[in-house]
Write a protein that holds these residues in place. Sequence first.
Motif, PDB file in Angstrom:
ATOM      1  N   MET A 154       6.465 -13.499  -3.922  1.00 59.89           N
ATOM      2  CA  MET A 154       5.021 -13.219  -3.808  1.00 59.89           C
ATOM      3  C   MET A 154       4.265 -13.736  -5.039  1.00 59.89           C
ATOM      4  SD  MET A 154       4.881  -9.417  -2.187  1.00 59.89           S
ATOM      5  CE  MET A 154       5.303  -9.102  -0.473  1.00 59.89           C
ATOM      6  N   THR A 157       5.390  -4.014  -4.145  1.00 60.94           N
ATOM      7  CA  THR A 157       6.249  -4.019  -2.949  1.00 60.94           C
ATOM      8  C   THR A 157       7.700  -3.885  -3.433  1.00 60.94           C
ATOM      9  OG1 THR A 157       6.219  -6.421  -3.158  1.00 60.94           O
ATOM     10  CG2 THR A 157       4.663  -5.453  -1.579  1.00 60.94           C
ATOM     11  N   PRO A 164      10.620  -4.499 -11.545  1.00 64.03           N
ATOM     12  CA  PRO A 164      10.855  -5.666 -12.395  1.00 64.03           C
ATOM     13  C   PRO A 164      10.118  -6.887 -11.833  1.00 64.03           C
ATOM     14  CG  PRO A 164      12.703  -5.348 -10.900  1.00 64.03           C
ATOM     15  CD  PRO A 164      11.766  -4.219 -10.641  1.00 64.03           C
ATOM     16  N   ALA A 170       0.851  -1.204   0.000  1.00 62.34           N
ATOM     17  CA  ALA A 170       0.000   0.000   0.000  1.00 62.34           C
ATOM     18  C   ALA A 170       0.880   1.245   0.000  1.00 62.34           C
ATOM     19  CB  ALA A 170      -0.923  -0.028   1.211  1.00 62.34           C
ATOM     20  N   HIS A 228      -1.063   3.711 -16.405  1.00 68.25           N
ATOM     21  CA  HIS A 228      -1.276   2.640 -15.415  1.00 68.25           C
ATOM     22  C   HIS A 228      -2.712   2.123 -15.487  1.00 68.25           C
ATOM     23  CE1 HIS A 228       2.532   2.693 -13.176  1.00 68.25           C
ATOM     24  NE2 HIS A 228       2.566   3.971 -13.496  1.00 68.25           N
TER      25      HIS A 228
END
Length: 372
Positions: free
Chosen positions: A84, A76, A100, A12, A303
């Motif tokens: 992850m 993250t 990346p 976040a 995005h």
Amino acid sequence: MPKKLRIGLIGAGGIMRGAHLNPGWFADPDCEVVAVCDNNKDAAAGMADDFNIPSIFEDYRELLEVEEIDAVDIATPNTSHAPMTLAALKAGKHVLCEKPLSTTTASIRSIEEEARKAGRLVMTAQSQRFSPSAVAIKRFVEKQGLGNIYHSRIHAVRRNLMPSSPSMIDQSLSGGGPCMDIGVHALDLGLWLMNFPKPVRATGKLMVNFARDHDMPGGWGEWDRERVTTEDFVSGFIHFEDGATMVLEACWLQHQQESQDLSARLFGRNGSIEWPSGNYASAVNRVLIDSKVLPATGLQKSHSEEILAFAAAIREGKPSPVPPSESLRVIAILEALYESDRLNREVELPLQTGKAKEPAARNEVLANPPRT
Ligand SMILES: NC(=O)c1ccc[n+]([C@@H]2O[C@H](COP(=O)([O-])OP(=O)(O)OC[C@H]3O[C@@H](n4cnc5c(N)ncnc54)[C@H](O)[C@@H]3O)[C@@H](O)[C@H]2O)c1
């Protein structure tokens, strides 16, 4: 009515808040953000409050146990992306992961394999591909062509825009310096425009010229100079199987007039084109020609376009808009530049060592940086 895609956010921080939710996921009425996870509970709670997200987690593995979640969006620090992504695939989730995708080719291969086994889609969030300039230039190169592309020039160079977050300057978290940060944007763009030729040999040189002991002022504030374990400059020369070559420069700090030059220029027998300017140069009938490809119109923020493409690919069962196989070529080149610097010679790709060095082990590369 088809059911909505239910999304879980992991991380976040800045890019999630500023881009993936602006409007990002909210640009697609058929997606619903149902959970957010951050190991900083206050960050997760703040995002949940601000964007009306019903569930909060501190541990991403708990978020992955939520059956109703169809896909996760990972933003993250770089070196956490691969573990992850692999865990999310094992839990049966589709994955959109910030760039990346990983800092090593070995883990991208594992991701490819796991995605195949799980029958789930993985997309690297190479947002620049969805920018109006990139969309138009890609269309131009595909339709018009540049003739045989024999060379490209990749720049990701900044004057004094050094990230201040430890997650970008501590090699164990970032997996690299400007290479892994802004270098991946321009390199991915250039390779995408060239249709991902196969790299076969590379030479790279890494340096720390300013980040540790120079009084260059940070345009984004101070950073912890003691904590910098990445390069702040890299230059590279790459050969491709089809005979084409590439020069690459990436840095966070150097004496130059431009605040930032993030660009990819392709040179072909029939013409050259530069992203993002769209500048096109050619010569016909002994006449020199300059022209310009203008940005595509009618697009949302890059995005948001990237998220719309990810969601559409899942719904329509289409291939990933930015598949791991393409990120593999990007990271293979960066890995080769690191290895070339370590060995002080040109290296062949795929690397003969077979196994990629983990980011923490790459610290040795910069153990004795040059001093000013
Ligand atoms: N595409 C782009 O233009 C763009 C721009 C900026 C950053 N990025 C990428 O996005 C990623 C995040 O960058 P940022 O600028 O948002 O960083 P950030 O530091 O602002 O946010 C990262 C967040 O991840 C959280 N986090 C760290 N480890 C975690 C864990 N194990 N589990 C759950 N949460 C964890 C942190 O607490 C933080 O809130 C990086 O990989 C970066 O390369 C991409």
